[in-house]
Design an enzyme around this catalytic site. Structure first.
Site, PDB file in Angstrom:
ATOM      1  N   SER A  51       5.330  -9.032   2.044  1.00  0.00           N
ATOM      2  CA  SER A  51       4.335  -8.213   1.349  1.00  0.00           C
ATOM      3  C   SER A  51       4.935  -6.861   1.001  1.00  0.00           C
ATOM      4  O   SER A  51       5.854  -6.395   1.672  1.00  0.00           O
ATOM      5  CB  SER A  51       3.118  -7.978   2.248  1.00  0.00           C
ATOM      6  OG  SER A  51       3.428  -7.022   3.257  1.00  0.00           O
ATOM      7  N   ASP A  52       4.402  -6.214  -0.017  1.00  0.00           N
ATOM      8  CA  ASP A  52       4.772  -4.821  -0.260  1.00  0.00           C
ATOM      9  C   ASP A  52       4.233  -3.997   0.924  1.00  0.00           C
ATOM     10  O   ASP A  52       3.446  -4.485   1.733  1.00  0.00           O
ATOM     11  CB  ASP A  52       4.208  -4.339  -1.606  1.00  0.00           C
ATOM     12  CG  ASP A  52       5.050  -3.201  -2.186  1.00  0.00           C
ATOM     13  OD1 ASP A  52       5.699  -2.481  -1.412  1.00  0.00           O
ATOM     14  OD2 ASP A  52       5.044  -3.039  -3.423  1.00  0.00           O
TER      15      ASP A  52
END
Ligand SMILES: *[C@@H]1O[C@H](CO)[C@@H](O)[C@H](O)[C@H]1NC(C)=O
Ligand SMILES: *[C@@H]1O[C@H](CO)[C@@H](O)[C@H](O)[C@H]1NC(C)=O
Ligand SMILES: *[C@@H]1O[C@H](CO)[C@@H](O)[C@H](O)[C@H]1NC(C)=O
Ligand SMILES: *[C@@H]1O[C@H](CO)[C@@H](O)[C@H](O)[C@H]1NC(C)=O
Length: 775
Positions: free
Chosen positions: A301-302
């Protein structure tokens, strides 16, 4: 290797670190010399564990490791800051490192120290892309991964790098456009494959057991290209994207990155796509990346988009639900700490099974195994001989300079360029970027080996007089210093103006609202140009494009160059081009729109195709048909290159459709771009390129196709590009194999690929040839 200059805020940090270092004795330096690794071979207990058995497959080893863990231990392996597990001899590991255009200090997994004070800082990818040289993309990746491994061996860098950024540069205002390879899906795809392969390729070992030099990551999946525009932020932005735009604009670079680049990782973005956060979209993650494209690696994920979808988007009611939905959608690793905090409770509440957690950490373990993390001391393994001596070598630094030379785009030249250094007694070097250093390396930067600023680069050949013209790039209010700049130009033989942007104008979390030069830069350029005694060369240093029509039209401005953010050696490369020791060959990777574009088009409108009913003009050279200041692919040379067809491609191609195909009975506009009728349906386009001028030069041949108008197809699209280097008078041949179904097809309204029947016009420059596709 010289000590690099640093921006002021870093200097402060450095001072603190140095003080701490002197208080702590040599502890920090000593630590920095030892890499982190698991499965120390000298420890018999560790050597007996199945997960340490180098002869077993990575999946068998990962399975063994997972079987030894409690649930509470497992969730520690779901986050970037992976804690140590002393009982199994596994040290802490930081997954987050960055290498957008050189090893960077932005991720906490990598830092510089007196042992390795800097690394080679290449131009920002937007300029590298302008070289249209696919082998260069890979060559840079190879240098960066060598420097990364060298730093890893002395404990200064991780093995997992969250680069490159391959989002399409859809809107000229995007603050992160500088990080990308531009607006064209094919160019972005080739860049992704080249750079990722250069980073990852471990030679023969990679072929046998999937070993990687370092792990790359294609980000940010998907349709992410709004950061902060007039208060609309990436954290809550919902990108409304049609299936057609998704499939022919936003997805292709990711698809190539996974399928052709075999990337180790894909990062899901912050934004939502059609109402769903990308990190919680099972179709986009498990369905497309892992299912259709068969990612062999991990999905991350960012930082921290899992937290964002709960706390800012309110997409789930509880944090446990957020943990469950992301992992079940296919997320393996969370940049942030959210999954370490909430996953145990999610399993206990029955929202997620422990097998889901096992799947995620297995993907992460297999990745670390392919990187050798579980193979003991890396100094005794492949790449083990690399060390500080392999960072900032003269050949690496030369490649940084060469990349800038290959990317710089000459946009206007009335004959003033190249300059003859011998006949110049004084040169006025003016503008807020005229002596840029830190600005040249853009964002996601590292500490460079050594800077050469434009002033220093030019000053190596001629006498210079320097005037910044404005105290900073913003050039607002009283920062304009017109009179001294005008006076310098009035008495010099030639004037070089270096203007443009920096991170205060365009950056992560900051999109522009105007396409005009910042503040009073336009007034500065006009006044200096008016007053100049000699020719005026305008150099625009920026990631995004500007409306500089006034300069294009002005008789007073002899030449214009765009130099991107040209990296640590940018000033030397600019001098190489201006004095003609290198012939420019870069071509614009984005459309330069008139300023009115920013006034009439909302940045948040994701539509690629024009809508004539509302006057919406569409986006990028593939769809936008309005006026441009400069067009995608523009770029001049000091020589003249001519093209001719060596052998004309066929004037028609026939498709053999199956007996029962409906298009045999009735007339069809298009047929599916897959199936038996596509087999071996290809032809060659062979071009002769001749350097008809007096100086050597390189030339990128861009082959476009304009398809028939079915399915709202793009007006034209890039099929391929190839760069050749030619001596004066020399001719070379460039060949493209055009696969009809792969290269001439377009995405239809539902996202399937179709190849239109009828005339496809292939073009290179002014040269055109139409191939008729029949059934
Ligand atoms: C071997 O590793 C185990 C697990 O980390 C540790 O407990 C043990 O002390 C180590 N043995 C030696 C001789 O270092
Ligand atoms: C130009 O920039 C360099 C690097 O930051 C600096 O050392 C030098 O003093 C500057 N030159 C002038 C004339 O300001
Ligand atoms: C430049 O010169 C022209 C014509 O002499 C004049 O109209 C214009 O105002 C001048 N521009 C500036 C910025 O000084
Ligand atoms: C492309 O880049 C590579 C790597 O730097 C270089 O060797 C080659 O000469 C370049 N090609 C052209 C045509 O300039």
């Amino acid at each position: 290797m010289a000590t690099a200059a640093r921006p002021p805020f870093l200097a402060v940090v450095l001072l603190v670190a140095t003080v701490m270092l002197s208080w702590g004795g040599n502890v920090e330096v000593a630590e920095a010399q030892t890499p982190v690794f698991a499965c120390d071979a000298s420890n018999a207990t560790l050597a007996s564990y199945g997960f340490c058995n180098r002869k077993a497959s990575a999946s068998a080893r990962a399975k063994d490791l997972v079987s030894r863990l409690t649930l509470a231990e497992k969730v520690g392996f779901l986050v970037n800051k992976q804690p140590a597990l002393g009982r199994l001899g596994i040290p802490a590991y930081e997954w987050w490192s960055e290498a957008l255009h050189g090893v960077s200090y932005v991720g906490p997994g990598t830092r510089f120290s007196p042992l390795v004070p800097g690394a080679t800082s290449f131009p920002q990818p937007i300029l590298t892309a302008a070289s249209f040289n696919a082998s260069l993309f890979r060559a840079i990746g190879e240098v960066v991964s060598t420097e990364a491994r060298a730093m890893h061996n002395v404990g200064l860098a991780g093995l997992t790098f969250w680069s490159p950024n391959i989002n399409i540069f859809r809107d000229p205002r995007w603050g992160r456009g500088q990080e990308t390879p531009g607006e064209d899906p094919l160019l972005a795809s080739k860049y992704a494959v080249g750079y990722v392969t250069g980073l990852q390729d471990a030679g023969a070992a990679g072929v046998v057991d999937g070993a990687l030099k370092v792990a790359a990551c294609c980000k940010h999946y998907t349709a992410y290209d709004v950061d902060n525009w007039k208060g609309v932020e990436r954290y809550t932005f919902d990108a409304k994207v049609s299936q057609q735009d998704l499939d022919d604009t936003f997805q292709p670079p990711f698809k190539s990155c996974v399928l052709d680049g075999n990337v180790a990782s894909v990062m899901c973005s912050y934004n939502k796509v059609n109402g769903k956060p990308t990190c919680a979209d099972k179709d986009l993650l498990s369905g497309v990346i892992r299912g259709d494209w068969k990612l062999n690696g991990y999905i991350v994920s960012d930082c921290d988009s899992v937290d964002v979808l709960y706390t800012q988007q309110h997409y789930t009611k509880t944090p446990e639900e957020a943990a469950a939905i992301t992992i079940k959608s296919g997320l393996d690793l969370n940049c942030g700490n959210f999954l370490a905090e909430h996953t145990v409770a999610a399993v206990q509440a029955g929202e997620l099974s422990e097998e889901d957690v096992d799947r995620a950490i297995t993907n992460n373990f297999i990745m670390l195994m392919r990187l050798g993390f579980f193979d003991g001391d890396p100094r005794e393994l492949a790449f083990g001989s690399l060390g500080p001596k392999d960072v900032c070598t003269s050949s690496n630094r030369e490649l940084a300079r060469e990349t800038a030379r290959q990317g710089i785009v000459l946009l206007k030249n009335n004959g003033a360029l190249p300059l003859s250094a011998k006949s110049i007694k004084s040169m006025a070097v003016i503008g807020p970027n005229a002596n840029a250093s830190f600005t040249m390396i853009g964002n996601y930067e590292g500490t460079p080996c050594k800077y050469t600023t434009p002033l220093q680069g030019l000053g190596a050949s001629v006498n210079t007089v320097y005037q910044p013209g404005c105290t900073n790039v913003g050039c607002s209010g009283n920062s304009l210093q017109l009179s001294t700049a005008v006076a310098a130009a009035a008495s010099a033989d030639v004037t070089v103006l270096v203007v443009g942007a920096d991170q205060s104008i365009e950056r992560e979390s900051l999109d522009r609202t105007s396409l005009l030069l910042p503040g009073q830069q336009t007034q500065l350029v006009s006044a200096v140009a008016n007053a100049s005694r000699g020719p005026v060369i305008l150099v625009v240093m920026s990631g995004g494009p500007f409306d500089i029509s006034f300069a294009k039209a002005s008789d007073k401005i002899s030449a214009i160059l765009w130099v991107g953010y040209p990296g640590e050696a940018g000033g030397a490369a600019i001098a190489d081009i201006l004095f003609g020791s290198h012939n420019p060959s870069g071509r614009l990777p984005v459309t330069w729109y008139p300023a009115s574009y920013a006034d009439t088009v909302k940045m948040t409108d994701m539509r690629m195709r024009p809508d004539t009913s509302t006057g919406y003009p569409g986006r990028t050279y593939r769809f936008y048909t309005g006026d441009t200041v400069f067009a995608f692919g523009d770029g001049l040379s000091y020589t003249k290159m001519s093209h001719s067809l060596v052998a004309a491609p066929p004037s028609y191609v026939s498709m053999q459709l199956a007996e029962d195909h409906p298009c045999r009975a009735e007339e069809c506009a298009s047929v599916e771009a897959a199936g038996d009728h596509c087999e071996d349906l290809a032809f060659d386009v062979k071009l002769r390129v001749q350097n008809a001028g007096e100086v050597a030069g390189a030339h990128s041949v861009l082959l476009f196709s304009s398809p028939p108008s079915a399915h709202n197809a793009p007006a034209k699209h890039l099929l391929g590009f190839e760069k050749v280097s030619l001596a004066p008078g020399e001719a070379g041949t460039v060949a493209f194999r055009v696969d009809v179904c792969r290269d001439l097809s377009v995405a239809d309204e539902l996202g399937g690929r179709k190849v239109a029947l009828g005339g496809h016009t292939l073009h290179v420059g002014d040269l055109k040839h139409t191939v008729e596709l029949r059934v």
